[in-house]
Design an enzyme around this catalytic site. Structure first.
Site: not given
Ligand SMILES: *Cc1c(COP(=O)(O)O)cnc(C)c1O
Length: 362
Positions: A105, A176, A200
């Site tokens: 990511w 993030d 998540k």
């Molecule tokens: C799932 C995830 C993303 C991306 O999310 P989307 O909603 O698919 O754009 C970004 N960063 C992390 C750490 C993730 O787990």
């Protein structure tokens, strides 16, 4: 029906109580005669839902008063563009953004940011197959960087930060936290921006949470799309355009559920217990393998491999037969992965551990 436990990395398991409440309220929310999906985002019913969600989240994460809570769209990936578009307006050009590359990511974030600024990969563990967070002593940060971007929990690689970087106070940290927000206590004041896709650990896909320090707002590049301009969004209480109303409602139900569970501190204790239970089973002998260094192991996303990978399909079929779903690893790394977010009860982890032991013939 056998009891199902869903180990998906996202969209992921939600608390049963939350889904039941949403079902009960589906056709007629609190006597309004409407489903939340049908409500105007400017009406008093939805405004009350929104305000309670923001209030509860602020309380759960102890968000200081000088931070705005924004509900955006576009997922975590769109944030990789929205953040530079919002943060580079006042910098001397060309700006540099520092990154720590800890897995898939953060890798995607680096690629996207390179469209807007110079990027400096201050540290990378790509050569180490993303099995630990490079210690901060090894980072080569840029003096005067526009910001430092980190992914504090790499969902695919199963690598989690266990520290907050100590950097020059004028450089904001952008984190993030998509896959571990609300799973552990954090000090929001140490960050400039925290963002997380909801699917998540918060609610359904379609909502992206951003927690932004106020002094960072109002510095967008002129090309930043209005609907993603933090200033316009914050001034309109996340209703500059129609927000993802149903997703915000479910997120609000999850926040209320978290409060009933005792809040983030209580969740963190449970997440420690759940992850220790699972890692102990994986580490018991060499039948299974988690390759992440112990001090960088994620409590939320636990990738593992069978020593004999020719048994992968048999392993997954046996798991499915027991109601243990979505254990297949991400296609980029193979193997298996168990995501054990807040909403995964310890009974689900115990059930997986029982299966791991049985399959290994212990
Ligand atoms: C799932 C995830 C993303 C991306 O999310 P989307 O909603 O698919 O754009 C970004 N960063 C992390 C750490 C993730 O787990």
């Amino acid at each position: 029906m056998t009891q199902i436990f869903n180990f998906s990395a996202g969209p992921a398991v939600l608390p049963k109580e939350v889904l039941q409440q949403a079902a009960d309220e589906m056709l007629n929310w609190h006597g309004s005669g409407m489903s939340v999906m049908e409500m105007s985002h400017r009406g008093p019913e939805f405004i009350s839902i929104y305000e309670e969600a923001v209030r509860d989240l602020r309380e759960l994460l102890n968000v200081p008063a000088n931070y705005k809570i924004l509900f955006l769209q576009g997922g975590g990936l769109a944030q990789n563009a929205i953040i530079p578009l919002n943060m580079l307006g006042n910098t001397t050009q060309p700006a540099t953004i520092d990154f720590v590359h800890t897995g898939s990511w953060s890798g995607k974030s680096i690629k996207e940011a390179a469209r807007y600024a110079r990027v400096n990969v201050a540290a990378s563990n790509e050569a180490g197959a993303f099995t630990f967070v490079p210690p901060q002593e090894s980072w080569k940060l840029t003096p005067g960087a526009a910001y430092l971007h980190i992914c504090t929990n790499e969902t695919i690689d199963g690598v989690e930060f266990n520290f907050v970087p100590e950097i020059a106070p004028e450089t904001p940290i952008v984190a993030d936290m998509s896959s571990h927000i609300l799973s552990r206590q954090i000090d929001v004041s140490r960050y400039g921006v925290i963002f997380a896709g909801a699917q998540k650990n918060i609610g359904p896909a379609g909502v992206t949470l951003a927690i932004v320090r106020e002094d960072l707002i109002g510095k967008a590049l002129p090309i930043c799309p209005s609907a993603f301009d933090w200033k316009l969004v914050a001034d309109a209480d996340s209703m500059y355009n129609t927000p993802p109303t149903y997703g915000i409602y479910i997120a609000g139900l999850v926040f209320a559920w978290l409060k009933r569970q005792g809040g983030v501190a209580a969740m963190e204790q449970r997440n420690i217990a759940k992850s220790e239970l699972l890692y102990a089973a994986l580490d018991a002998d060499d039948f299974y393998q988690n390759r992440v260094a112990k001090d960088s192991r994620s409590r939320m996303n636990i990738p593992f491999y069978l020593r004999d990978e020719s048994m992968n399909e048999k392993f997954l079929a046996g798991a499915r037969a027991r109601g243990l779903l979505q254990l297949k690893g991400h296609k980029s790394v193979g193997g298996m992965r168990a995501s054990i977010y807040n909403a995964m009860p310890i009974e689900g982890v115990q059930s997986l551990v029982d299966y791991l032991n049985e399959f290994a013939g212990r």
